[in-house]
Design an enzyme around this catalytic site. Structure first.
Site, PDB file in Angstrom:
ATOM      1  N   ARG A  70       0.789  -1.230   0.000  1.00  0.00           N
ATOM      2  CA  ARG A  70       0.000   0.000   0.000  1.00  0.00           C
ATOM      3  C   ARG A  70       0.824   1.284   0.000  1.00  0.00           C
ATOM      4  NH1 ARG A  70      -2.754  -3.915   2.593  1.00  0.00           N
ATOM      5  NH2 ARG A  70      -4.900  -4.165   1.933  1.00  0.00           N
ATOM      6  N   HIS A  77      -0.783  -2.594  -4.490  1.00  0.00           N
ATOM      7  CA  HIS A  77      -0.124  -3.388  -5.535  1.00  0.00           C
ATOM      8  C   HIS A  77      -0.123  -2.701  -6.910  1.00  0.00           C
ATOM      9  CE1 HIS A  77       0.335  -6.404  -2.558  1.00  0.00           C
ATOM     10  NE2 HIS A  77      -0.866  -6.932  -2.635  1.00  0.00           N
ATOM     11  N   HIS A 132       3.256 -12.777  -5.374  1.00  0.00           N
ATOM     12  CA  HIS A 132       2.084 -12.923  -4.507  1.00  0.00           C
ATOM     13  C   HIS A 132       1.537 -14.358  -4.492  1.00  0.00           C
ATOM     14  CE1 HIS A 132      -1.432 -11.484  -2.347  1.00  0.00           C
ATOM     15  NE2 HIS A 132      -0.935 -10.261  -2.347  1.00  0.00           N
ATOM     16  N   ASP A 140      -1.517  -9.977   8.265  1.00  0.00           N
ATOM     17  CA  ASP A 140      -1.410  -9.235   7.005  1.00  0.00           C
ATOM     18  C   ASP A 140      -0.475  -8.069   7.277  1.00  0.00           C
ATOM     19  OD1 ASP A 140      -1.734  -8.175   4.529  1.00  0.00           O
ATOM     20  OD2 ASP A 140      -3.869  -7.723   4.707  1.00  0.00           O
ATOM     21  N   GLU A 159       5.453 -12.247   0.964  1.00  0.00           N
ATOM     22  CA  GLU A 159       5.805 -11.270  -0.060  1.00  0.00           C
ATOM     23  C   GLU A 159       7.040 -10.515   0.405  1.00  0.00           C
ATOM     24  OE1 GLU A 159       1.971  -9.053  -0.680  1.00  0.00           O
ATOM     25  OE2 GLU A 159       1.268 -10.752   0.466  1.00  0.00           O
TER      26      GLU A 159
HETATM   27  C1  BGC Z   1      -2.160  -7.363   1.216  1.00  0.00           C
HETATM   28  C2  BGC Z   1      -3.564  -7.730   1.626  1.00  0.00           C
HETATM   29  C3  BGC Z   1      -4.380  -7.889   0.374  1.00  0.00           C
HETATM   30  C4  BGC Z   1      -3.740  -8.962  -0.467  1.00  0.00           C
HETATM   31  C5  BGC Z   1      -4.462  -9.272  -1.729  1.00  0.00           C
HETATM   32  C6  BGC Z   1      -1.607  -8.481   0.397  1.00  0.00           C
HETATM   33  O1  BGC Z   1      -0.321  -8.176   0.004  1.00  0.00           O
HETATM   34  O2  BGC Z   1      -1.342  -7.064   2.304  1.00  0.00           O
HETATM   35  O3  BGC Z   1      -4.120  -6.771   2.481  1.00  0.00           O
HETATM   36  O4  BGC Z   1      -5.718  -8.198   0.650  1.00  0.00           O
HETATM   37  O5  BGC Z   1      -2.428  -8.603  -0.748  1.00  0.00           O
HETATM   38  O6  BGC Z   1      -4.908  -8.204  -2.391  1.00  0.00           O
END
Ligand code: BGC
Length: 366
Positions: free
Chosen positions: A80, A105, A177, A251, A325
């Site tokens: 983010r 992303h 991812h 997360d 990640e």
């Molecule tokens: C984020 C999550 C998100 C996910 C898929 C992750 O990298 O931290 O909050 O929901 O990606 O979009």
């Protein structure tokens, strides 16, 4: 050995190809040029039975409409950016607010839904995916030439090497991812019975459920975020703790210590073990808390999200995969005390993350 085939096509008619790498022990990794995606990883369990240990979809359409970025490379800036804007060299850049008020992303036109150019190197058991991201793409400055190389070794390692060049100062944070589930049951089983160890004493807490970091480093000792001793992912995931309440589970970004391994995940039932080695300063461990309504579609003219299906046709369940990640911390562009993600024209971006798969010896972590 590298086997190529056609996986299907996306909405605009572009063909999607798959590339399957096999090593000497029969381990297989299937990659897609759509999103430079890891679609399948087949590894043996302790009885020698092969199973697929990452979530993947059966069709290109699901990958294209997928809000979970399953298996894909995400960028320009993974995770983010608060307020969907940033300043660089005295100029303000506006990004897409595709996650509430923030950017996630990269923005709406994600790298994960673009078809990358592939080159194979049979002798080295490797595939390189290239993507050109022009100046202003997703709102970011500078032309950017990206290369992501996947190599499968005979030692059971999937090596991901990220390289990039720009012609203007920009920001960059590339990651993969993939959602791992070492049980081999894909979307049908959750990952709470996996044990995890993270070589990290500190994480970067978020301010609220929008998941933007406060900018602090928080010690994990004595909290549910502590993975310095291996523990079941499910052990503390639902504890009443501010960070877990905000994220609906794990997360978050952990700051990684250097060493031979940064993360180990082990599945006691099958004996499968995955070891992650990276040169990145952090890792987002995301326990698939939003893996319920994944695929965006329209029903009777209305936009809805429906469950995605894995390769076996099973509905992908809540927390049925966990992502590691490897990255620069989220929102680094707004926090001077975080490692930065600035790329200058005279630099080459280069980073490597290795996911090594094997079967743990008898008694490991018992
Ligand atoms: C984020 C999550 C998100 C996910 C898929 C992750 O990298 O931290 O909050 O929901 O990606 O979009």
């Amino acid at each position: 050995m590298i086997e190529q085939s056609v996986f299907g096509s996306i909405k605009n008619g572009t063909e999607v190809k798959s590339y399957t790498l096999t090593n000497k022990s029969g381990m297989k990794v299937k990659l897609l040029d759509l999103g430079a995606t890891i679609a399948e990883i087949w590894t043996p369990d302790r009885y020698g039975k092969f199973g697929d240990v990452v979530l993947g979809y059966a069709t290109p359409a699901e990958y294209e409409n997928n809000s979970g970025y399953i298996g894909a490379v995400v960028g320009r800036v993974a995770n983010r950016i608060g307020g969907a804007e940033f300043m660089l060299s005295g100029r303000k850049y506006l990004l897409d607010a595709n996650d509430g008020k923030n950017t996630l992303h990269g923005g709406f036109d994600s790298y994960s839904t673009r078809v990358w150019d592939a080159t194979t190197e049979e002798m080295r058991n490797r595939v390189t995916f290239k993507l050109f991201s022009p100046d202003g793409d997703q709102g970011y400055p500078g032309n950017l030439w990206i290369k992501v190389t996947y190599t499968l070794t005979d030692e059971g390692e999937l090596k991901i090497r990220y390289r990039a060049r720009t012609d203007q100062m920009t920001i960059l944070n590339l990651t993969n991812h993939a959602y791992f589930n070492l049980s081999g049951k894909l979307g049908a089983a959750d990952v709470l019975d996996h044990k995890v160890w993270i070589n990290s004493d500190q994480m970067t807490p978020v301010a609220d459920s929008a998941s933007i970091p406060t900018g602090e480093y928080r010690d994990v000792a004595g909290t549910p975020m502590d993975f310095t001793a291996p523990k079941l992912l499910g052990q503390d995931i639902d504890a009443d703790y501010d960070q877990l309440n905000y994220g609906g589970g794990y997360d978050h970004n952990w700051m990684l210590k250097r060493g031979d391994a940064q993360i180990i995940m082990y599945h006691p039932e099958t004996g499968r073990r995955m070891t992650v080695v990276t040169d990145q300063p952090g890792v987002q461990m995301y326990s698939g808390n939003f893996l319920r309504g994944l695929v965006e579609t329209t029903v009777d003219g209305k936009a809805v999200t429906v469950p995605g299906h894995d390769l076996m046709g099973q509905e992908i369940q809540y927390r049925s995969g966990v992502c590691f990640e490897t990255q620069v911390p989220p929102d680094a562009v707004h926090h001077d005390n975080f490692p930065n993600c600035i790329l200058m024209p005279e630099m080459e971006y280069e980073s490597e993350t290795v996911y090594r798969f094997d079967v743990a010896e008898e008694g490991f972590w018992e």
